[in-house]
Design an enzyme around this catalytic site. Structure first.
Site, PDB file in Angstrom:
ATOM      1  N   HIS A 122       0.874  -1.177   0.000  1.00  0.00           N
ATOM      2  CA  HIS A 122       0.000   0.000   0.000  1.00  0.00           C
ATOM      3  C   HIS A 122       0.915   1.232   0.000  1.00  0.00           C
ATOM      4  O   HIS A 122       2.031   1.178   0.527  1.00  0.00           O
ATOM      5  CB  HIS A 122      -0.829  -0.050   1.294  1.00  0.00           C
ATOM      6  CG  HIS A 122      -1.873   0.999   1.445  1.00  0.00           C
ATOM      7  ND1 HIS A 122      -1.585   2.293   1.816  1.00  0.00           N
ATOM      8  CD2 HIS A 122      -3.220   0.946   1.324  1.00  0.00           C
ATOM      9  CE1 HIS A 122      -2.714   2.991   1.906  1.00  0.00           C
ATOM     10  NE2 HIS A 122      -3.722   2.193   1.602  1.00  0.00           N
ATOM     11  N   ASP A 199       3.417  -4.322   8.069  1.00  0.00           N
ATOM     12  CA  ASP A 199       2.203  -3.526   7.950  1.00  0.00           C
ATOM     13  C   ASP A 199       1.019  -4.483   8.143  1.00  0.00           C
ATOM     14  O   ASP A 199       0.709  -5.283   7.264  1.00  0.00           O
ATOM     15  CB  ASP A 199       2.188  -2.878   6.549  1.00  0.00           C
ATOM     16  CG  ASP A 199       0.864  -2.186   6.238  1.00  0.00           C
ATOM     17  OD1 ASP A 199      -0.098  -2.341   7.018  1.00  0.00           O
ATOM     18  OD2 ASP A 199       0.800  -1.508   5.196  1.00  0.00           O
ATOM     19  N   GLN A 202      -4.095  -5.060   6.987  1.00  0.00           N
ATOM     20  CA  GLN A 202      -5.066  -6.010   6.442  1.00  0.00           C
ATOM     21  C   GLN A 202      -4.890  -7.403   7.034  1.00  0.00           C
ATOM     22  O   GLN A 202      -5.489  -8.369   6.552  1.00  0.00           O
ATOM     23  CB  GLN A 202      -4.935  -6.100   4.907  1.00  0.00           C
ATOM     24  CG  GLN A 202      -5.171  -4.807   4.176  1.00  0.00           C
ATOM     25  CD  GLN A 202      -6.624  -4.349   4.203  1.00  0.00           C
ATOM     26  OE1 GLN A 202      -7.535  -5.134   4.482  1.00  0.00           O
ATOM     27  NE2 GLN A 202      -6.855  -3.082   3.915  1.00  0.00           N
ATOM     28  N   LYS A 225     -10.045  -0.620  10.814  1.00  0.00           N
ATOM     29  CA  LYS A 225     -10.145  -1.818   9.966  1.00  0.00           C
ATOM     30  C   LYS A 225     -10.424  -3.071  10.790  1.00  0.00           C
ATOM     31  O   LYS A 225     -10.559  -4.159  10.253  1.00  0.00           O
ATOM     32  CB  LYS A 225      -8.857  -1.986   9.151  1.00  0.00           C
ATOM     33  CG  LYS A 225      -8.680  -0.874   8.109  1.00  0.00           C
ATOM     34  CD  LYS A 225      -7.523  -1.160   7.208  1.00  0.00           C
ATOM     35  CE  LYS A 225      -7.081   0.055   6.410  1.00  0.00           C
ATOM     36  NZ  LYS A 225      -7.954   0.351   5.258  1.00  0.00           N
ATOM     37  N   CYS A 363      -4.963   2.397  -3.529  1.00  0.00           N
ATOM     38  CA  CYS A 363      -3.742   2.983  -2.931  1.00  0.00           C
ATOM     39  C   CYS A 363      -2.568   2.030  -3.070  1.00  0.00           C
ATOM     40  O   CYS A 363      -1.746   1.889  -2.153  1.00  0.00           O
ATOM     41  CB  CYS A 363      -3.939   3.346  -1.463  1.00  0.00           C
ATOM     42  SG  CYS A 363      -5.162   4.602  -1.212  1.00  0.00           S
TER      43      CYS A 363
HETATM   44  N1  PLP Z   1      -1.508  -0.574   4.692  1.00  0.00           N
HETATM   45  C1  PLP Z   1      -2.437  -1.345   4.107  1.00  0.00           C
HETATM   46  C2  PLP Z   1      -2.069  -2.714   3.638  1.00  0.00           C
HETATM   47  C3  PLP Z   1      -3.741  -0.866   3.962  1.00  0.00           C
HETATM   48  O1  PLP Z   1      -4.665  -1.625   3.371  1.00  0.00           O
HETATM   49  C4  PLP Z   1      -4.052   0.431   4.424  1.00  0.00           C
HETATM   50  C5  PLP Z   1      -5.393   0.995   4.214  1.00  0.00           C
HETATM   51  O2  PLP Z   1      -6.136   0.560   3.388  1.00  0.00           O
HETATM   52  C6  PLP Z   1      -3.054   1.173   5.046  1.00  0.00           C
HETATM   53  C7  PLP Z   1      -1.795   0.644   5.157  1.00  0.00           C
HETATM   54  C8  PLP Z   1      -3.321   2.555   5.573  1.00  0.00           C
HETATM   55  O3  PLP Z   1      -4.208   2.484   6.642  1.00  0.00           O
HETATM   56  P1  PLP Z   1      -4.781   3.812   7.300  1.00  0.00           P
HETATM   57  O4  PLP Z   1      -5.349   4.636   6.185  1.00  0.00           O
HETATM   58  O5  PLP Z   1      -5.821   3.321   8.253  1.00  0.00           O
HETATM   59  O6  PLP Z   1      -3.630   4.480   7.983  1.00  0.00           O
END
Ligand code: PLP
Length: 405
Positions: A122, A199, A202, A225, A363
């Protein structure tokens, strides 16, 4: 596991209608809906005991501080960190990764060093490292993925070098649903004394995450999430790192003593929690994690595997539908395109049928580029979804195809 109708009753929003049709919410990768107990916990803060944390001698501040620290303990236990000092509240995954990229870069990264990410990431796990690389004149290296959307492990091993300062990988691809073999990635990095950030945006909500077992150095996730409030997230860091790293923000709560000549910093975890924290969010997140534990994380994983299998069977029977991300290790997410139909058109028509899916690059533009596409339609399911909803999705997609034929 509770009966599905009981579970759905916990989430009032799931019974609403859109365009006069029952809502079918299949965009859980973007954000999840919230059970009543989480909403009540947040409301309770403001109705019963709101006071700024760690500051006052009065009862209200004490009660809020206690609830906030209790939430930290719930997070610690949920991810099996060994100490509460290793749990830092942040604004979300993005906030957690940016903070580490900044702080780690300041302390350890020099010109010519390398940071390793994967092609699945992401933007939140790319851009902060890129910004740090620009500041430090370091290089961003990328682990490639195969046609199934899995990282190519041999290539990863080849990319680990004496100049690699940190590996930052996702636990699960948000765009394709691939579960990444983070345990093996961490083992290989650690055998070369390289730390790893995972990270977990997900990953955390789809089964059991145990940071002690995984042995990651840093782990980031977002409250929204995993059925918690927005604007709150977590950064887990091994104590040895958190002790060494400099704070990324200065202000209240993170200080020990301040003079104009010099400031000394507070103990962990407060050293990294500058300013008034989102304590109501943290308390709500604690409640969300308790709710998930109450449903059962193994039960959630099992139910979501059943949903994935059902959806795979239903959708793969539709002519002209191509799925991106075909790893056998996947969460209940399906990314697809319909032959000759733009993803936005598909998403917009499904929306009019009451079906919420995500469209676009999610994203994660680099992985879209890897597959030579501009985006996909993403269906991301979770344990409160039903087989009937997947049937309705299948019928909806067939309608889209009909309209364009
Ligand atoms: N990393 C991953 C794999 C994600 O799917 C997301 C959001 O969709 C993020 C990071 C960013 O999360 P946040 O916008 O809650 O900070």
């Amino acid at each position: 596991m509770k009966d599905i109708s009981e579970i759905r009753a916990d989430f009032p929003i799931l019974s609403r209608k859109v365009y006069d049709k029952p809502l079918i919410y299949l965009d859980n990768g973007a954000t999840t809906q919230k059970p009543l107990c989480v909403l009540d916990a947040v409301r309770d803060v403001y109705i019963r005991y709101n006071g700024n944390i760690h500051r006052g001698v009065h009862a209200m501040s004490d009660m809020t501080s206690e609830a906030y620290e209790n939430a930290r303990e719930i997070v610690r236990s949920f991810i099996n960190a060994s100490q509460r000092e290793e749990i830092i509240f942040t604004s979300g995954t993005t906030g957690s990764i940016n903070s580490i990229a900044f702080s780690f870069g300041e302390r350890y990264v020099k010109e010519g060093d390398e940071i390793l990410v994967s092609n699945l990431e992401h933007h939140a796990n790319i851009v902060p490292w890129q910004m740090m690389c620009e500041r430090k004149r370091a290089k961003l290296k990328v682990i490639p993925v195969n046609d199934n959307g899995e990282i190519i492990f041999d290539e990863y091993l080849k990319l680990l070098s004496p100049r690699t300062k940190i590996v930052a990988v996702t636990q699960v691809s948000n765009a394709l649903g691939t579960i990444v073999p983070v345990n093996d990635i961490i083992k290989a990095a650690h055998s070369r004394n390289i730390p790893v950030l995972v990270d977990g945006a997900q990953g955390i909500q789809h089964g059991t995450t145990d940071v002690a077992l995984m042995d990651c150095d840093f782990y980031a996730f977002s409250g929204h999430k995993i059925y918690g409030p927005t604007g709150i997230g977590v950064l887990y860091g091994k104590e040895k790192w958190l002790r060494e790293l400099p704070p990324w923000q200065g202000g209240g709560d993170m200080v020990d003593k301040v003079t104009f000549e010099k400031t000394t910093y507070n103990e962990l975890p407060f050293k990294f929690e500058a300013g008034t924290m989102n304590y109501a969010g943290a308390i709500g997140l604690g409640k969300a994690l308790d709710y998930v534990s109450g449903i059962g994380r193994e039960e959630i994983a099992l139910r979501e595997r059943q949903l994935l299998e059902y959806a795979n069977n239903r959708l793969s029977g539709i002519k002209g539908l191509k799925i991106f991300g075909n790893s056998p290790d996947k969460i209940a997410t399906i990314s697809f395109l319909l032959d000759g139909i733009h993803q936005y058109d598909t998403g917009m028509i499904l929306d009019k049928l009451g079906i919420a899916v995500r469209t676009g690059t999610h994203c994660a533009q680099p992985v879209m580029e890897r597959f030579g596409i501009e985006g996909t339609v993403r269906v991301s399911m979770c344990f409160y979804n039903t087989f009937d909803e997947i049937d309705a999705l299948g019928t909806g997609i067939e309608k889209v195809i009909q309209m364009f034929s």
